[in-house]
Scaffold this motif. Structure first.
Motif, mmCIF file in Angstrom:
data_model
loop_
_atom_site.group_PDB
_atom_site.id
_atom_site.type_symbol
_atom_site.label_atom_id
_atom_site.label_comp_id
_atom_site.label_asym_id
_atom_site.label_seq_id
_atom_site.Cartn_x
_atom_site.Cartn_y
_atom_site.Cartn_z
ATOM 1 N N LEU A 102 0.835 -1.208 0.000
ATOM 2 C CA LEU A 102 0.000 0.000 0.000
ATOM 3 C C LEU A 102 0.866 1.253 0.000
ATOM 4 N N ARG A 103 1.974 1.209 0.698
ATOM 5 C CA ARG A 103 2.913 2.337 0.687
ATOM 6 C C ARG A 103 3.425 2.584 -0.735
ATOM 7 N N ALA A 104 3.785 1.504 -1.432
ATOM 8 C CA ALA A 104 4.291 1.644 -2.803
ATOM 9 C C ALA A 104 3.216 2.192 -3.737
ATOM 10 N N ALA A 105 1.975 1.769 -3.533
ATOM 11 C CA ALA A 105 0.883 2.274 -4.367
ATOM 12 C C ALA A 105 0.666 3.766 -4.148
ATOM 13 N N CYS A 106 0.815 4.217 -2.916
ATOM 14 C CA CYS A 106 0.696 5.654 -2.633
ATOM 15 C C CYS A 106 1.863 6.426 -3.253
ATOM 16 N N ASP A 107 3.064 5.855 -3.181
ATOM 17 C CA ASP A 107 4.225 6.501 -3.794
ATOM 18 C C ASP A 107 4.061 6.650 -5.301
ATOM 19 N N ALA A 108 3.343 5.725 -5.911
ATOM 20 C CA ALA A 108 3.121 5.800 -7.350
ATOM 21 C C ALA A 108 2.205 6.968 -7.712
ATOM 22 N N LEU A 109 1.334 7.366 -6.778
ATOM 23 C CA LEU A 109 0.443 8.497 -7.030
ATOM 24 C C LEU A 109 1.179 9.823 -6.923
ATOM 25 N N VAL A 110 1.974 9.981 -5.863
ATOM 26 C CA VAL A 110 2.791 11.183 -5.655
ATOM 27 C C VAL A 110 4.150 10.708 -5.137
ATOM 28 N N PRO A 111 5.192 10.817 -5.931
ATOM 29 C CA PRO A 111 6.497 10.275 -5.534
ATOM 30 C C PRO A 111 7.072 10.967 -4.296
ATOM 31 N N PRO A 112 7.927 10.270 -3.553
ATOM 32 C CA PRO A 112 8.550 10.853 -2.357
ATOM 33 C C PRO A 112 9.223 12.197 -2.649
ATOM 34 N N GLY A 113 9.042 13.119 -1.713
ATOM 35 C CA GLY A 113 9.694 14.416 -1.806
ATOM 36 C C GLY A 113 9.039 15.411 -2.740
ATOM 37 N N SER A 114 7.976 15.015 -3.426
ATOM 38 C CA SER A 114 7.351 15.893 -4.418
ATOM 39 C C SER A 114 6.015 16.420 -3.910
ATOM 40 N N ALA A 115 5.340 17.210 -4.735
ATOM 41 C CA ALA A 115 4.048 17.787 -4.351
ATOM 42 C C ALA A 115 3.224 18.074 -5.585
ATOM 43 N N VAL A 116 1.908 17.955 -5.435
ATOM 44 C CA VAL A 116 0.990 18.359 -6.503
ATOM 45 C C VAL A 116 0.083 19.510 -6.043
ATOM 46 N N VAL A 117 0.116 19.799 -4.735
ATOM 47 C CA VAL A 117 -0.654 20.907 -4.163
ATOM 48 C C VAL A 117 0.243 21.603 -3.134
ATOM 49 N N ASP A 118 0.080 22.916 -2.985
ATOM 50 C CA ASP A 118 0.925 23.700 -2.081
ATOM 51 C C ASP A 118 0.256 23.860 -0.724
ATOM 52 N N PHE A 119 0.717 23.098 0.272
ATOM 53 C CA PHE A 119 0.222 23.266 1.634
ATOM 54 C C PHE A 119 1.153 24.138 2.476
ATOM 55 N N HIS A 120 2.184 24.685 1.850
ATOM 56 C CA HIS A 120 3.044 25.660 2.519
ATOM 57 C C HIS A 120 2.665 27.076 2.105
ATOM 58 N N ASN A 121 1.424 27.277 1.694
ATOM 59 C CA ASN A 121 1.047 28.595 1.186
ATOM 60 C C ASN A 121 0.854 29.638 2.286
ATOM 61 N N THR A 122 1.003 29.249 3.546
ATOM 62 C CA THR A 122 1.047 30.241 4.621
ATOM 63 C C THR A 122 2.470 30.446 5.113
ATOM 64 N N ALA A 123 3.444 29.844 4.457
ATOM 65 C CA ALA A 123 4.847 29.958 4.840
ATOM 66 C C ALA A 123 5.565 30.847 3.817
ATOM 67 N N GLY A 124 5.842 32.079 4.225
ATOM 68 C CA GLY A 124 6.491 33.002 3.306
ATOM 69 C C GLY A 124 7.869 32.577 2.868
ATOM 70 N N TRP A 125 8.504 31.697 3.668
ATOM 71 C CA TRP A 125 9.855 31.258 3.326
ATOM 72 C C TRP A 125 9.864 30.220 2.201
ATOM 73 N N MET A 126 8.736 29.584 1.908
ATOM 74 C CA MET A 126 8.704 28.563 0.866
ATOM 75 C C MET A 126 8.539 29.241 -0.494
ATOM 76 N N LYS A 127 9.622 29.294 -1.243
ATOM 77 C CA LYS A 127 9.585 30.006 -2.536
ATOM 78 C C LYS A 127 9.016 29.150 -3.665
ATOM 79 N N MET A 128 9.160 27.836 -3.547
ATOM 80 C CA MET A 128 8.641 26.960 -4.600
ATOM 81 C C MET A 128 7.127 26.884 -4.505
ATOM 82 N N ARG A 129 6.443 27.241 -5.550
ATOM 83 C CA ARG A 129 4.992 27.163 -5.590
ATOM 84 C C ARG A 129 4.560 26.117 -6.623
ATOM 85 N N ILE A 130 3.439 25.484 -6.360
ATOM 86 C CA ILE A 130 2.935 24.438 -7.220
ATOM 87 C C ILE A 130 1.977 25.068 -8.233
ATOM 88 N N ALA A 131 2.236 24.842 -9.502
ATOM 89 C CA ALA A 131 1.394 25.438 -10.558
ATOM 90 C C ALA A 131 0.031 24.753 -10.575
#
Length: 333
Positions: free
Chosen positions: A304-333
């Motif tokens: 099940l862990r591997a199946a979840c990793d296939a949806l969103v790989p480790p270390g990556s993101a498809v949505v920005d949940f750091h959007n209240t953190a001004g220090w996070m410069k990388m934004r998700i398109a």
């Protein structure tokens, strides 16, 4: 149930934490108190709130609940300071002036003589970390606070605080509270390894990705009427995207294939990630709490862990949940 050490402290906590952001709005007093009672009955030991949640009402409800049920000593009680609590220029931030005031106000609202974990809600670039840590150390020495931690800090600020504490003999952060879910895994790149290396507990917020991973959203144009997107908008609306909903649908199907609800799998995935102590679950209703309580006794399988990793790989993101953190410069398109 497997109780886990809270970082490198000797404190043990259950592997789920109750988040109280909804207490007072939209969850009323009576339902909030039922949630608290049921969580303690189920063995959950930690409740997390903040002075800014619903203008302090969340803390007041928790204080009334624990005074009524007499179970304060069964709870590892956490709150936070930083965000504005009034109109004045010093009613916010991480200065000594604000934090000592804020902590004393939280103690009154919570009806307790000590806070088990007092956290810095966000970094403050205008206040030297030495000032913040010195104030927190005084609160610890006065017995008003047992442990200190931080929330939504970049890895370098956590490391800076640790080193300043070591050099000056100040109280040391024992935990960090970051956003973390399958849709935003960026803390795996630096923050999680840092906390593992230096013995900090990780208590992630938003494990359900604001309901996207619980299957609440099926169409970006038609959010549920009781969702944060509708009720609060702003930063909450930014976290619900077409791409996130697409992954959420695939995730929900995966959960059901394995006999789980989407909410159960979302929380289980966070709970069993390396380095995580206890995800913070901000339930709105007693029924939502009942749904996720079985996760306390579950374990995430390798398949099940591997199946979840296939949806969103480790270390990556498809949505920005750091959007209240001004220090996070990388934004998700």
């Amino acid at each position: 149930m497997e109780y886990r050490f809270f970082g490198r402290t000797g404190v043990r906590v259950a592997p789920l934490c109750i988040g109280a952001m909804n207490f007072g709005n939209p969850t009323d007093d009576a339902e909030s108190m039922r949630i608290i009672d049921r969580a303690i009955d189920a063995g959950i030991t930690m409740i997390d709130t903040a002075d800014s949640y619903n203008h302090g009402e969340s803390e007041r409800i928790i204080g009334r609940a624990l005074a009524r049920n007499g179970r304060r000593d069964q709870v590892f009680l956490a709150t936070k300071g930083h965000f504005p609590t009034g109109p004045g220029p010093n009613d916010r931030g991480n200065s000594r002036l604000h934090l000592i005031r804020a902590c004393e106000d939280s103690l009154r609202r919570l009806q307790t003589d000590h806070i088990d974990l007092y956290q810095i809600h966000r970094p403050d670039p205008n206040t030297p970390v030495e000032e913040t840590l010195a104030a927190l150390t005084d609160l610890v020495r006065q017995g008003k606070v047992r442990y200190i931690g931080c929330s939504t800090h970049p890895a370098w600020r956590v490391m800076e605080a640790i080193m300043v504490s070591e050099l000056k003999g100040y109280a040391r952060y024992v935990s960090e509270q970051p956003p973390y879910n399958l849709l935003d895994r960026r803390i795996e790149n630096e923050l999680l390894p840092l906390c593992q290396a230096h013995g900090l507990a990780i208590i992630p917020w938003a494990p359900l990705a604001q309901g996207v991973l619980a299957g609440r959203y099926t169409d970006i144009t038609a959010p549920p009427p009781d969702s944060r997107v509708v009720l609060r908008g702003g930063i909450y609306a930014e976290r619900v995207t077409a791409r996130g909903i697409e992954v959420g649908r695939a995730f929900a199907a995966l959960a059901r294939e394995h006999g789980l609800t989407p909410a159960q799998l979302a929380i289980l995935w966070v709970k069993d990630q390396p380095g995580v102590t206890a995800p913070i679950v901000g339930v709105r209703t007693l029924a939502q709490l009942e749904e996720i309580l079985p996760v306390l006794e579950m374990a995430l399988s390798a398949d099940l862990r591997a199946a979840c990793d296939a949806l969103v790989p480790p270390g990556s993101a498809v949505v920005d949940f750091h959007n209240t953190a001004g220090w996070m410069k990388m934004r998700i398109a």
